[in-house]
Scaffold this active site. Structure first.
Site, PDB file in Angstrom:
ATOM      1  N   HIS A 119      23.968 -16.296   1.473  1.00  0.00           N
ATOM      2  CA  HIS A 119      24.910 -15.578   0.605  1.00  0.00           C
ATOM      3  C   HIS A 119      26.367 -15.666   1.028  1.00  0.00           C
ATOM      4  O   HIS A 119      27.233 -15.132   0.344  1.00  0.00           O
ATOM      5  CB  HIS A 119      24.489 -14.111   0.503  1.00  0.00           C
ATOM      6  CG  HIS A 119      24.472 -13.382   1.813  1.00  0.00           C
ATOM      7  ND1 HIS A 119      24.480 -12.013   1.890  1.00  0.00           N
ATOM      8  CD2 HIS A 119      24.445 -13.823   3.112  1.00  0.00           C
ATOM      9  CE1 HIS A 119      24.451 -11.634   3.164  1.00  0.00           C
ATOM     10  NE2 HIS A 119      24.418 -12.716   3.910  1.00  0.00           N
ATOM     11  N   HIS A 120      26.662 -16.330   2.153  1.00  0.00           N
ATOM     12  CA  HIS A 120      28.057 -16.503   2.566  1.00  0.00           C
ATOM     13  C   HIS A 120      28.665 -17.804   2.053  1.00  0.00           C
ATOM     14  O   HIS A 120      29.867 -18.028   2.227  1.00  0.00           O
ATOM     15  CB  HIS A 120      28.169 -16.475   4.093  1.00  0.00           C
ATOM     16  CG  HIS A 120      27.740 -15.193   4.727  1.00  0.00           C
ATOM     17  ND1 HIS A 120      28.182 -13.957   4.293  1.00  0.00           N
ATOM     18  CD2 HIS A 120      26.899 -14.945   5.764  1.00  0.00           C
ATOM     19  CE1 HIS A 120      27.636 -13.015   5.044  1.00  0.00           C
ATOM     20  NE2 HIS A 120      26.846 -13.579   5.926  1.00  0.00           N
ATOM     21  N   ALA A 121      27.862 -18.673   1.445  1.00  0.00           N
ATOM     22  CA  ALA A 121      28.379 -19.943   0.945  1.00  0.00           C
ATOM     23  C   ALA A 121      29.175 -19.721  -0.338  1.00  0.00           C
ATOM     24  O   ALA A 121      28.710 -19.071  -1.277  1.00  0.00           O
ATOM     25  CB  ALA A 121      27.232 -20.914   0.690  1.00  0.00           C
TER      26      ALA A 121
END
Length: 303
Positions: A119-121
């Site tokens: 979810h940090h991409a």
């Protein structure tokens, strides 16, 4: 259950690397050993067509990722040294979450990806062990390929770190509602704006955490969002034993968290895809056991 797992989820890393890659080997073994899952529950995902990845990610970035052309700054931000195996792994993770979405859309119930939850991409850059955002790619796949059946998606992100990449990717997409419940003072230092953010103080334990979650879930499911498809990111870095988490949930509290989310989806007949997300406890057994609890809860509900 449908469970996505491929051998290349296990990425060879340099000695001493802080990412607990071993959990992707031990978790399927544990589920099979105890009988929570059988071999027939597993499917081997394959990378999706590039066109489906480009519904979410910038073409130049994807090209550079696949061909080993990331900058040193990007490689450091990703947390992984680039290799052809890394590129293959990241694409296969996307196929796992898309495959889970396809299966629950066809047959209902729940599907789980042994990995995923990246979810940090962002659209054009990696961050924090995340290079391609699997739940965002799968959500956009559903909106593009199944618009008559999937009109409103809810992403429930309960990893201890804010889903900043996911929030940014869907900031202008009303058909995807992003909910992130995370440590206020934890990574990332610069938060994005989700549709709903619950920022939690360091040291928060079971009772207060579960009370906040129990309060917000029915409002999201029945009033504010009313989704017809749910993605759940069930990171176990909320544990008190986690080196990077700063919250104080017990393993029982983490399991109760999963019960709240999955029971709510089950009672409403919502298809749900679960991805594992983070977990950085010192003992690999603590990580694997907490992840296994997610599968045990799912198996108990959709037996």
């Amino acid at each position: 259950m449908n469970i996505a797992f491929a051998p290349n989820y296990l990425l060879p890393l340099p000695p001493g690397h802080r990412f607990p890659m071993l959990k992707y080997e031990l978790l399927p073994e544990q589920l099979l050993h105890e009988g929570t899952a059988t071999a027939s529950d597993f499917f081997v995902p394959t990378p999706p067509p590039l066109a489906d990845v480009l519904l979410t990610h910038e073409a130049n970035y994807v090209h550079r990722l696949l061909h080993g052309q990331l900058t040193r700054q990007e490689e450091r931000a990703s947390g992984f040294p680039w290799s052809p195996a890394l590129a293959d792994r990241e694409m296969t993770l996307l196929g796992g979450t898309i495959g889970c979405a396809q299966r629950v859309l066809a047959g209902g119930g729940v599907a789980l990806n042994i990995a995923g939850g990246t979810h940090h991409a962002f659209a054009g850059r990696p961050e924090g062990f995340c290079l391609l955002n699997d739940q965002a790619v799968a959500a956009n796949w559903l909106l593009a390929h199944e618009p008559a059946r999937v009109r409103q998606i809810l992403i429930i992100d309960l990893d201890v770190h804010q889903g900043n990449g996911t929030a940014a990717l869907f900031q202008h997409e009303p058909r995807v509602f992003t909910f992130s419940m995370h440590g206020a003072r934890n990574f990332p230092g610069r938060k994005e704006v989700s549709d709903l953010d619950l920022a939690l103080p360091d040291g928060l334990g079971d009772a207060e955490y579960l009370a906040q979650l129990a309060d917000v879930l029915p409002r999201l499911l029945d009033e504010q969002v009313r989704p017809d498809f749910v993605f759940y990111l069930s990171g176990v870095d909320v544990l008190a034993t986690d080196k990077l988490g700063h919250l104080a949930l017990s393993r029982a509290g983490c399991r109760r968290r999963d019960e709240l989310v999955l029971t709510a989806c089950h009672r409403r007949g919502l298809p749900v895809v679960v991805c594992m997300g983070g977990g950085y406890s010192e003992r690999i057994a603590d990580i694997v056991e907490a992840h296994a609890n997610t599968y045990r809860v799912a198996a108990s509900l959709w037996d």
